[in-house]
Design a protein around this motif. Structure first.
Motif: not given
Length: 101
Positions: A1-21
């Motif tokens: 499963m790939p790891i996706y990088a997410y970021r919130c444009s409102a508060c700047g919070h960033a997180k890597d999430v392991l998700q299925k395609l």
């Protein structure tokens, strides 16, 4: 499963999430609950090098004979093939079970 990088444009919070395609992208920020959480474009975690082979393929030396044979045939396009020139008989020393028959 790939790891996706997410970021919130409102508060700047960033997180890597392991998700299925097949999983839907996340939209709700876990830090501020805003609907502005989106995937980021990131660099790949691996590199392909050379002309079609991965960097670790055949690292110890030469490629197997099966991979080297087409290159040798390509170097001599006008040369007759040994199999076409003289087909050995089935009573040859190989017994007829080799690739020359």
């Amino acid at each position: 499963m790939p790891i996706y990088a997410y970021r919130c444009s409102a508060c700047g919070h960033a997180k890597d999430v392991l998700q299925k395609l097949s999983d839907a992208p996340l939209t709700t920020c876990p830090a501020c609950a805003a609907e502005s959480f989106s995937k980021q474009v990131t660099a790949a975690g691996f590199q392909l090098k050379g002309s079609g082979w991965y960097a670790t393929d055949f690292k110890g030396g030469a490629a197997p004979a099966a991979a080297a044979a087409p290159a040798a045939d390509a170097a001599k396009p006008d040369a007759p093939k040994p199999e076409a020139a003289a087909a050995p008989s089935a009573s040859a020393s190989c017994g007829g079970s080799c690739a020359c028959h």
